[in-house]
Design a protein around this motif. Sequence first.
Motif, PDB file in Angstrom:
ATOM      1  N   SER A 122       0.808  -1.220   0.000  1.00 58.31           N
ATOM      2  CA  SER A 122       0.000   0.000   0.000  1.00 58.31           C
ATOM      3  C   SER A 122       0.837   1.264   0.000  1.00 58.31           C
ATOM      4  O   SER A 122       1.773   1.401   0.785  1.00 58.31           O
ATOM      5  CB  SER A 122      -0.911   0.007   1.236  1.00 58.31           C
ATOM      6  OG  SER A 122      -1.498   1.272   1.437  1.00 58.31           O
ATOM      7  N   GLU A 150      -0.843   3.689   3.059  1.00 56.41           N
ATOM      8  CA  GLU A 150      -0.408   3.403   4.430  1.00 56.41           C
ATOM      9  C   GLU A 150       0.849   4.175   4.793  1.00 56.41           C
ATOM     10  O   GLU A 150       1.084   4.490   5.962  1.00 56.41           O
ATOM     11  CB  GLU A 150      -0.167   1.898   4.581  1.00 56.41           C
ATOM     12  CG  GLU A 150       0.061   1.419   6.003  1.00 56.41           C
ATOM     13  CD  GLU A 150      -1.159   1.600   6.898  1.00 56.41           C
ATOM     14  OE1 GLU A 150      -0.984   1.685   8.131  1.00 56.41           O
ATOM     15  OE2 GLU A 150      -2.294   1.662   6.369  1.00 56.41           O
ATOM     16  N   ASP A 199      -4.367   4.241  -3.136  1.00 59.81           N
ATOM     17  CA  ASP A 199      -4.579   2.835  -3.474  1.00 59.81           C
ATOM     18  C   ASP A 199      -5.926   2.718  -4.196  1.00 59.81           C
ATOM     19  O   ASP A 199      -6.741   3.642  -4.199  1.00 59.81           O
ATOM     20  CB  ASP A 199      -4.607   1.974  -2.201  1.00 59.81           C
ATOM     21  CG  ASP A 199      -3.264   1.957  -1.474  1.00 59.81           C
ATOM     22  OD1 ASP A 199      -2.232   2.150  -2.146  1.00 59.81           O
ATOM     23  OD2 ASP A 199      -3.249   1.771  -0.242  1.00 59.81           O
ATOM     24  N   ARG A 212       6.197   1.711  -0.217  1.00 64.15           N
ATOM     25  CA  ARG A 212       4.923   1.056   0.031  1.00 64.15           C
ATOM     26  C   ARG A 212       5.029   0.328   1.369  1.00 64.15           C
ATOM     27  O   ARG A 212       6.136   0.047   1.835  1.00 64.15           O
ATOM     28  CB  ARG A 212       4.585   0.061  -1.086  1.00 64.15           C
ATOM     29  CG  ARG A 212       4.298   0.715  -2.444  1.00 64.15           C
ATOM     30  CD  ARG A 212       4.294  -0.321  -3.558  1.00 64.15           C
ATOM     31  NE  ARG A 212       3.842   0.220  -4.819  1.00 64.15           N
ATOM     32  CZ  ARG A 212       4.600   0.915  -5.668  1.00 64.15           C
ATOM     33  NH1 ARG A 212       5.870   1.142  -5.373  1.00 64.15           N
ATOM     34  NH2 ARG A 212       4.105   1.367  -6.804  1.00 64.15           N
TER      35      ARG A 212
END
Length: 424
Positions: free
Chosen positions: A89, A92, A116, A314
Motif C-alpha cells: 500500500s 499506508e 490505493d 509502500r
Amino acid sequence: MTTEITAPTTTETTAPAATEPLAPVCEAAPPVRDWPALELEGTDFDPVLAALMTEGPVTRIRLPYGEGWAWLATRYEDVRTVTNDPRFSRAEVTRRQVTRLAPHFQPRPGSLAWADQPDHNRLRKPLAGAFTVGAMKRLRPRAQEILDELVDGVVRDGPPADLVERVLEPFPITVVSEVMGVPEADRDRVHAWTRQIISTSGGVEAAGAAKQGLYGWITEAVRARADSPGDDVYSLLGVAVARGEIGEEEAVGLAGPLQIGGEAVTHNCGQMLFLMLTRPELMARMRERPAERGPVLDELLRWIPHRSTVGLARIALEDVELADGTRITAGDPVYVSYLAANRDPAVFPGPDRIDPDRGPNPHLAFGHGAHYCTGAVLARLQTELLVDTLLDRLPGLRLAVPAEGVEWRRKTMIRGPRTLPAAW
C-alpha cells in the motif's frame, strides 16, 4: 519517466545512526545498508545501488531521513510484483515516518502517488482525457511549433549555445504549462516553484515555501475554472470539483505532481543528449537511421540513471513471500528500484551496455502497475520531438567543452546536466 516527488513541509531529523537499535527482524534478514544520496557526476550508475544488487534481489536499506529501515527490491520480477500487488500500500505510508531521501514529508490529499485502489481510479478519471494518445496527437503540432521557435533562436544566435538553458528547460515547461493551462504570465514563477520542489537543497523552509506557493496558485486556478469549457487540466479539475466528482483538496493534490513533471523531461533528455554527444557511434546511429530512433530512445530510457536512490515506498498490509523466498512481514516498508530492474541481466542481457538493437525492451522507466506515470505519453512525445529537432536542425552537433567540463545538477532527486554547451 516516473517522477514521484513529494515536497512536504514538516521538520525531520536525520535517520538514526547505524549503532542505534533497529526493529526486530528474523535472524536470516540481510543487514541494513546506509544509502546516502551521492553527488554523482555524469551518467555513472550509483555504486551503492550496484552493490545492493549484487548482495541479493531483496536487501534492506536506510536512507538519509525518516525513521528505521526498509526492504529494497532490485530484481525485475520482484519490482513488478511489489508495484502491482494490492497487498503493498502507498496510502499506508502517509501514516508512517518511513526512511526516505527527502528531508521533508507531507503528502497531500488527492495525490495519485499515495492513493490505493479504488481511490486511485476515481482520482485519475478526471485527468484521463488530457493524456491519451489521441490528445497527444492533437498536441504534437503545437508542441513542434513551440520547439521550432526555441531552436530558431539558437540557430539565429549561432554557436555556442547552452542547450539546457535555451531548449531543454523552456520546452518541456512550456508544453506542460499549456497542457495544464498555466497562463504565460505565470509560467516563470510556477517553474521556479517546481524546480525548488525537486531540489534537496534549501531544506524544509525552502521546500515548504515553494510548495505553499505552487499549491496556493493551483487552488486559485481550480476555483476559477469551475465553469470552464476548456480541455486543459485545470479546467478538467475545476469542472470535476464543481460536479462533486472529487474534492478541491484532491484536485490540487492531483495537479501538483503533473505540473512538476516537466522537470523530468529536461533532465532525462539532457542525459540522453550527453550520451549522444560523447559516444560518436551512438550519434552516428541516430543520424544515419532516423526512422529507427524510437527503439534507441527506449534503450536510453532503460539505461540512464534518471534519479537519485529510490522514489516512494509502500507498506506491506500482510505477510508476503517473494519469488526468492524472502518474507516481507505485515507493516514492513518496501522500496523498489526501477533503475535496478532495468539492468536485471535475466531480462536485459548485457544490461550495462547501451544496445540500440535491443529487443524486446520491456523497460520500467515509466513505472509499472497502477502508478505507471500518468504523463508517460506526453513525456515520450516531448523526448522524440527534442531529439529529432535538435539532430535534424543542428548539423554536426557536438559539445563545446570537454565532456568533463559539463556541469551536473547537485542536491536534486532527478539527475541530469545543469548545462550542456554545444556547437554545430
